[in-house]
Motif scaffolding. Structure first.
Motif, PDB file in Angstrom:
ATOM      1  N   SER A   1      -6.995   3.031  -7.565  1.00  0.00           N
ATOM      2  CA  SER A   1      -6.307   1.744  -7.726  1.00  0.00           C
ATOM      3  C   SER A   1      -4.828   1.915  -8.035  1.00  0.00           C
ATOM      4  O   SER A   1      -4.036   0.985  -7.881  1.00  0.00           O
ATOM      5  CB  SER A   1      -6.963   0.936  -8.844  1.00  0.00           C
ATOM      6  OG  SER A   1      -6.766   1.565 -10.104  1.00  0.00           O
ATOM      7  N   GLY A   2      -4.457   3.111  -8.499  1.00  0.00           N
ATOM      8  CA  GLY A   2      -3.067   3.353  -8.866  1.00  0.00           C
ATOM      9  C   GLY A   2      -2.698   2.811 -10.229  1.00  0.00           C
ATOM     10  O   GLY A   2      -1.517   2.674 -10.550  1.00  0.00           O
ATOM     11  N   SER A   3      -3.694   2.518 -11.058  1.00  0.00           N
ATOM     12  CA  SER A   3      -3.426   1.907 -12.358  1.00  0.00           C
ATOM     13  C   SER A   3      -3.385   2.947 -13.475  1.00  0.00           C
ATOM     14  O   SER A   3      -3.978   4.020 -13.378  1.00  0.00           O
ATOM     15  CB  SER A   3      -4.485   0.853 -12.684  1.00  0.00           C
ATOM     16  OG  SER A   3      -5.752   1.457 -12.874  1.00  0.00           O
TER      17      SER A   3
ATOM     18  N   LEU B   1       3.411  -2.351  -8.195  1.00  0.00           N
ATOM     19  CA  LEU B   1       3.160  -2.932  -6.878  1.00  0.00           C
ATOM     20  C   LEU B   1       4.234  -2.555  -5.866  1.00  0.00           C
ATOM     21  O   LEU B   1       3.930  -2.221  -4.727  1.00  0.00           O
ATOM     22  CB  LEU B   1       3.040  -4.452  -6.989  1.00  0.00           C
ATOM     23  CG  LEU B   1       1.902  -4.960  -7.886  1.00  0.00           C
ATOM     24  CD1 LEU B   1       1.892  -6.481  -7.916  1.00  0.00           C
ATOM     25  CD2 LEU B   1       0.556  -4.430  -7.414  1.00  0.00           C
ATOM     26  N   THR B   2       5.492  -2.623  -6.277  1.00  0.00           N
ATOM     27  CA  THR B   2       6.578  -2.238  -5.376  1.00  0.00           C
ATOM     28  C   THR B   2       7.861  -2.059  -6.175  1.00  0.00           C
ATOM     29  O   THR B   2       7.995  -2.590  -7.283  1.00  0.00           O
ATOM     30  CB  THR B   2       6.786  -3.292  -4.266  1.00  0.00           C
ATOM     31  OG1 THR B   2       7.680  -2.779  -3.278  1.00  0.00           O
ATOM     32  CG2 THR B   2       7.355  -4.585  -4.824  1.00  0.00           C
TER      33      THR B   2
ATOM     34  N   THR C   1       0.801  -1.222   0.000  1.00  0.00           N
ATOM     35  CA  THR C   1       0.000   0.000   0.000  1.00  0.00           C
ATOM     36  C   THR C   1       0.835   1.274   0.000  1.00  0.00           C
ATOM     37  O   THR C   1       0.553   2.222  -0.731  1.00  0.00           O
ATOM     38  CB  THR C   1      -0.938   0.011   1.225  1.00  0.00           C
ATOM     39  OG1 THR C   1      -1.756  -1.158   1.181  1.00  0.00           O
ATOM     40  CG2 THR C   1      -1.830   1.237   1.199  1.00  0.00           C
ATOM     41  N   ASN C   2       1.876   1.319   0.806  1.00  0.00           N
ATOM     42  CA  ASN C   2       2.616   2.572   0.987  1.00  0.00           C
ATOM     43  C   ASN C   2       3.897   2.652   0.161  1.00  0.00           C
ATOM     44  O   ASN C   2       4.743   3.500   0.403  1.00  0.00           O
ATOM     45  CB  ASN C   2       2.964   2.745   2.473  1.00  0.00           C
ATOM     46  CG  ASN C   2       1.725   2.791   3.351  1.00  0.00           C
ATOM     47  OD1 ASN C   2       0.739   3.417   2.993  1.00  0.00           O
ATOM     48  ND2 ASN C   2       1.778   2.114   4.492  1.00  0.00           N
ATOM     49  N   GLN C   3       4.040   1.786  -0.827  1.00  0.00           N
ATOM     50  CA  GLN C   3       5.319   1.733  -1.525  1.00  0.00           C
ATOM     51  C   GLN C   3       5.217   1.937  -3.026  1.00  0.00           C
ATOM     52  O   GLN C   3       6.195   1.782  -3.727  1.00  0.00           O
ATOM     53  CB  GLN C   3       5.985   0.373  -1.269  1.00  0.00           C
ATOM     54  CG  GLN C   3       6.160   0.040   0.199  1.00  0.00           C
ATOM     55  CD  GLN C   3       6.723  -1.356   0.382  1.00  0.00           C
ATOM     56  OE1 GLN C   3       7.678  -1.739  -0.280  1.00  0.00           O
ATOM     57  NE2 GLN C   3       6.144  -2.128   1.267  1.00  0.00           N
ATOM     58  N   LYS C   4       4.060   2.278  -3.543  1.00  0.00           N
ATOM     59  CA  LYS C   4       3.924   2.280  -4.995  1.00  0.00           C
ATOM     60  C   LYS C   4       3.551   3.649  -5.561  1.00  0.00           C
ATOM     61  O   LYS C   4       2.614   4.292  -5.107  1.00  0.00           O
ATOM     62  CB  LYS C   4       2.892   1.242  -5.431  1.00  0.00           C
ATOM     63  CG  LYS C   4       1.511   1.412  -4.822  1.00  0.00           C
ATOM     64  CD  LYS C   4       0.584   0.307  -5.294  1.00  0.00           C
ATOM     65  CE  LYS C   4      -0.835   0.536  -4.799  1.00  0.00           C
ATOM     66  NZ  LYS C   4      -1.743  -0.520  -5.246  1.00  0.00           N
ATOM     67  N   PRO C   5       4.284   4.088  -6.580  1.00  0.00           N
ATOM     68  CA  PRO C   5       3.897   5.303  -7.299  1.00  0.00           C
ATOM     69  C   PRO C   5       2.780   4.988  -8.285  1.00  0.00           C
ATOM     70  O   PRO C   5       2.515   3.823  -8.588  1.00  0.00           O
ATOM     71  CB  PRO C   5       5.176   5.687  -8.037  1.00  0.00           C
ATOM     72  CG  PRO C   5       5.879   4.382  -8.251  1.00  0.00           C
ATOM     73  CD  PRO C   5       5.545   3.529  -7.053  1.00  0.00           C
ATOM     74  N   ILE C   6       2.112   6.008  -8.774  1.00  0.00           N
ATOM     75  CA  ILE C   6       1.075   5.819  -9.789  1.00  0.00           C
ATOM     76  C   ILE C   6       1.725   5.992 -11.159  1.00  0.00           C
ATOM     77  O   ILE C   6       2.008   7.100 -11.604  1.00  0.00           O
ATOM     78  CB  ILE C   6      -0.075   6.822  -9.600  1.00  0.00           C
ATOM     79  CG1 ILE C   6      -0.727   6.615  -8.236  1.00  0.00           C
ATOM     80  CG2 ILE C   6      -1.116   6.662 -10.709  1.00  0.00           C
ATOM     81  CD1 ILE C   6      -1.814   7.616  -7.918  1.00  0.00           C
ATOM     82  N   GLY C   7       1.993   4.890 -11.803  1.00  0.00           N
ATOM     83  CA  GLY C   7       2.608   4.920 -13.124  1.00  0.00           C
ATOM     84  C   GLY C   7       4.124   4.989 -13.077  1.00  0.00           C
ATOM     85  O   GLY C   7       4.733   5.370 -12.078  1.00  0.00           O
ATOM     86  N   TRP C   8       4.733   4.588 -14.193  1.00  0.00           N
ATOM     87  CA  TRP C   8       6.190   4.566 -14.351  1.00  0.00           C
ATOM     88  C   TRP C   8       6.541   5.643 -15.367  1.00  0.00           C
ATOM     89  O   TRP C   8       6.074   5.614 -16.507  1.00  0.00           O
ATOM     90  CB  TRP C   8       6.608   3.193 -14.844  1.00  0.00           C
ATOM     91  CG  TRP C   8       8.082   2.917 -14.858  1.00  0.00           C
ATOM     92  CD1 TRP C   8       9.101   3.820 -14.940  1.00  0.00           C
ATOM     93  CD2 TRP C   8       8.700   1.628 -14.803  1.00  0.00           C
ATOM     94  NE1 TRP C   8      10.316   3.183 -14.937  1.00  0.00           N
ATOM     95  CE2 TRP C   8      10.100   1.834 -14.851  1.00  0.00           C
ATOM     96  CE3 TRP C   8       8.213   0.324 -14.724  1.00  0.00           C
ATOM     97  CZ2 TRP C   8      11.010   0.775 -14.826  1.00  0.00           C
ATOM     98  CZ3 TRP C   8       9.116  -0.726 -14.692  1.00  0.00           C
ATOM     99  CH2 TRP C   8      10.507  -0.504 -14.739  1.00  0.00           C
TER     100      TRP C   8
END
Length: 374
Positions: free
Chosen positions: A275-277, A297-298, A153-160
């Motif tokens: 969702s961060g997608s 995800l991470t 939950t606390n480790q992912k940015p939204i998009g690369w």
């Protein structure tokens, strides 16, 4: 006369007993119908309808007893969807499942027939199970409606992002549903297909072979068995090119679609904050469109990224575990892969996205992260 009657009765009894014995298990079935047995024949009798019913009853018994440990003992390795074994360890049944979920499973009918290729289900899909055709054991495939594990939950940015621009979903190459893209690279570069399985289709039995290690650990082959990162011409179209390692610049200008190199096209990206997608849609015609999406995800340490592609002459700049999916319509739904990708800068200043390690489901990916990285 009495002796004759006794002999006749004994003969009839022996005859009836031999008939019942020769008919076998089918005559003792009380839970499944003739229609169920006919449907099993359609699937080449890889399962016995009565066995399916009994396995469902076993599942329901464990759910009724709230026996979390033995319920997950019916899972081979990890669920394709649902809680990890590591997540449910030392937890109570009520920590994972609600009373509503439990009651729904207990009230559902135990099936004698599968829902097509998907397998057998309880309570409209709360639990999916099937028989392993190779090993012959029954096992639970997935569990829906359980408590979710918020592992990243606390480790992912939204998009690369690359140079301030979002990388589109089509850039993250994964094994197609047909497996044709990986099979083409296996054939083109002579990567040994050591893993084979026999599949019976009607009266014919076909053998399919693949290079399982290559499909799981693709990064180990890039730069060695696969020396050229520019792609290959597939057997079905000499004018087309497919790649496993797309150039980032081609991705951003819309020239890469799921590993196929094509003319540039405008790609409209949508981000879902909840969702961060990152999502997009590509249409080949008015009525034929495919949706693509990915979610980071991470992060993966660049040192680990480098080790996952030891033969590639370049430097890993960034790496993530990514959930990447596509949907072309129909009842199959979204097809997802959970893979580690690395952004590499090569010595000729080319930037490529490399699929380093590929997992069949999210649970296997999380286990790998916990065991080797975090």
């Amino acid at each position: 006369m009495k002796n004759l009657t006794a002999t006749l009765c004994l003969t009839i009894a022996v005859f009836l007993g031999s008939v019942n014995s020769s008919l076998g298990k089918d005559q003792s079935i009380t839970n499944c119908s003739q229609k169920d047995r006919e449907y099993a024949r359609f699937w080449n009798n890889y399962y016995d309808p009565e066995d399916a019913y009994e396995f469902a009853e076993k599942i329901k018994k464990l759910v009724g007893e709230e026996n979390l440990g033995d319920l997950f003992n019916l899972v081979d390795r990890e669920l394709t969807t649902g809680p990890r074994k590591g997540f449910i360890k030392d937890k109570k049944f009520s920590d994972i499942f609600s009373d509503q979920w439990r009651n729904g499973v207990l009230a559902s009918a135990s099936p004698c027939s599968p829902v097509g290729w998907r397998g057998f289900m309880l309570n409209h899909g709360s639990i999916w199970f099937n028989k392993n055709k190779e090993r012959g054991n029954w096992h639970i495939l997935s569990i829906l409606g359980a408590k979710k594990e918020d592992r990243f939950t606390n480790q992912k940015p939204i998009g690369w992002k690359f140079d301030g621009k979002l990388i589109p979903p089509q850039c993250f190459v994964k094994e197609w549903v047909s497996s044709d893209n990986f099979e083409e690279f296996e054939d083109h570069y002579g990567i040994p297909k050591k893993d084979c399985r026999n599949v019976k289709i009607g009266s014919r039995e076909l053998t399919f072979c693949e290079a399982t290690d290559f499909r799981k650990n693709t990064g180990m082959y890039v730069g060695k068995e696969i020396p050229n990162l520019d792609g290959i011409s597939p057997s079905w179209d000499g004018q087309e090119k497919i790649t496993l390692t797309p150039k980032v610049e081609l991705c951003i200008n819309g020239s890469i679609v799921a590993g196929t190199i094509r003319s540039p096209t405008k790609v409209v990206l949508k981000s879902d904050e909840k969702s961060g997608s990152i999502e997009s849609e590509i249409c080949s015609s008015k009525n034929s469109c495919t949706k693509y999406a990915y979610e980071i995800l991470t992060s993966i340490p660049v040192s680990k990224c480098q080790k996952l592609a030891p033969n590639l002459k370049g430097q890993c700049r960034k790496s993530f575990l990514v959930a990447v999916g596509d949907y072309s319509g129909g009842t199959r739904g979204w097809h997802y892969g959970y893979n580690i990708y690395g952004l590499f800068s090569l010595f000729d200043s080319t930037n490529v996205i490399v699929p380093l390690k590929n997992f069949q489901n999210k649970n296997d990916a999380i286990n790998y992260i916990e065991e080797t990285i975090k």
